[in-house]
Design a protein around this motif. Structure first.
Motif, PDB file in Angstrom:
ATOM      1  N   ILE A  66     -14.934   7.133 -34.195  1.00 24.50           N
ATOM      2  CA  ILE A  66     -14.371   8.284 -34.898  1.00 24.50           C
ATOM      3  C   ILE A  66     -15.168   9.531 -34.530  1.00 24.50           C
ATOM      4  CG2 ILE A  66     -13.984   9.338 -37.148  1.00 24.50           C
ATOM      5  CD1 ILE A  66     -13.261   6.670 -38.229  1.00 24.50           C
ATOM      6  N   PRO A  68     -14.907  13.502 -35.394  1.00 27.83           N
ATOM      7  CA  PRO A  68     -14.190  14.465 -36.225  1.00 27.83           C
ATOM      8  C   PRO A  68     -13.581  15.593 -35.394  1.00 27.83           C
ATOM      9  CG  PRO A  68     -16.347  13.988 -37.148  1.00 27.83           C
ATOM     10  CD  PRO A  68     -16.301  13.343 -35.800  1.00 27.83           C
ATOM     11  N   SER A  69     -12.263  15.710 -35.496  1.00 26.83           N
ATOM     12  CA  SER A  69     -11.542  16.788 -34.830  1.00 26.83           C
ATOM     13  C   SER A  69     -10.161  16.896 -35.471  1.00 26.83           C
ATOM     14  CB  SER A  69     -11.408  16.522 -33.329  1.00 26.83           C
ATOM     15  OG  SER A  69     -10.617  15.376 -33.113  1.00 26.83           O
ATOM     16  N   SER A  70      -9.506  17.977 -35.285  1.00 31.34           N
ATOM     17  CA  SER A  70      -8.161  18.228 -35.800  1.00 31.34           C
ATOM     18  C   SER A  70      -8.028  17.892 -37.280  1.00 31.34           C
ATOM     19  CB  SER A  70      -7.127  17.432 -35.004  1.00 31.34           C
ATOM     20  OG  SER A  70      -7.205  17.708 -33.651  1.00 31.34           O
ATOM     21  N   PRO A  71      -8.782  18.550 -38.142  1.00 30.69           N
ATOM     22  CA  PRO A  71      -8.729  18.177 -39.553  1.00 30.69           C
ATOM     23  C   PRO A  71      -7.360  18.405 -40.194  1.00 30.69           C
ATOM     24  CG  PRO A  71      -9.993  20.188 -39.278  1.00 30.69           C
ATOM     25  CD  PRO A  71      -9.701  19.655 -37.909  1.00 30.69           C
ATOM     26  N   GLY A  74      -5.047  15.646 -38.984  1.00 27.53           N
ATOM     27  CA  GLY A  74      -5.494  14.390 -39.580  1.00 27.53           C
ATOM     28  C   GLY A  74      -5.097  14.255 -41.035  1.00 27.53           C
ATOM     29  N   PHE A 118      -6.531   7.479 -38.713  1.00 28.20           N
ATOM     30  CA  PHE A 118      -7.161   8.634 -38.047  1.00 28.20           C
ATOM     31  C   PHE A 118      -6.816   8.713 -36.549  1.00 28.20           C
ATOM     32  CE2 PHE A 118     -10.177   7.134 -41.348  1.00 28.20           C
ATOM     33  CZ  PHE A 118     -10.082   8.216 -42.217  1.00 28.20           C
ATOM     34  N   SER A 121      -8.569  11.650 -34.702  1.00 30.28           N
ATOM     35  CA  SER A 121     -10.027  11.710 -34.706  1.00 30.28           C
ATOM     36  C   SER A 121     -10.668  10.495 -34.068  1.00 30.28           C
ATOM     37  CB  SER A 121     -10.528  11.846 -36.144  1.00 30.28           C
ATOM     38  OG  SER A 121     -10.022  13.016 -36.737  1.00 30.28           O
ATOM     39  N   CYS A 122      -9.901   9.724 -33.328  1.00 32.13           N
ATOM     40  CA  CYS A 122     -10.451   8.507 -32.700  1.00 32.13           C
ATOM     41  C   CYS A 122     -10.560   8.671 -31.196  1.00 32.13           C
ATOM     42  CB  CYS A 122      -9.549   7.309 -32.997  1.00 32.13           C
ATOM     43  SG  CYS A 122      -9.695   6.718 -34.668  1.00 32.13           S
TER      44      CYS A 122
END
Length: 125
Positions: A66, A68-71, A74, A118, A121-122
């Motif tokens: 994972i 973290p990106s594109s909250p 997501g 997710f 975010s993967c």
């Protein structure tokens, strides 16, 4: 010799996986990808759905990390369909944990659950 055994184990595991859920999940992910690709707004989502579909087709021997990106994407995905996909995958994992022979399959279900909730975010390697 070790790499040959690992390759054989991956092939056998992926074959076993396809029988017990992989084909259906792959078709669903690709259908989502095609549906998202029709719209201009869904094009970035389509790429992630196709990537998740390819992972679901052959999960054995791959790692999920994972990042973290594109909250916003997501959160939208988790609120609309990601949680449902995750629950389905967790149920598959629980069913697989019921048998000792299916424990490797249960581990793949857990990886698929992470990608299902997710996908934006993967990193799959």
């Amino acid at each position: 010799m070790k790499s040959i055994l690992l390759r054989v184990a991956r092939i056998a595991g992926n074959g076993y996986w396809k029988i017990f859920g992989g084909v259906v999940l792959c078709v669903i992910w690709f259908a989502l990808g095609f549906a998202a690709a029709i719209t201009v707004v869904g094009a970035p989502w389509a790429a992630r759905f196709f990537k998740a579909g390819m992972f679901v087709w052959k999960p054995f021997g791959k790692q999920v990390v994972i990042v973290p990106s594109s909250p916003v994407s997501g959160i939208l995905w988790a609120a609309t369909g990601g949680v449902l996909f995750g629950i389905i995958s967790l149920v598959g994992a629980l069913i697989s944990f019921a048998s000792l022979a299916a424990i490797p399959l249960a581990y793949q279900w857990l990886k698929v659950a992470v990608v299902s909730v997710f996908p934006f975010s993967c990193r799959i390697s």
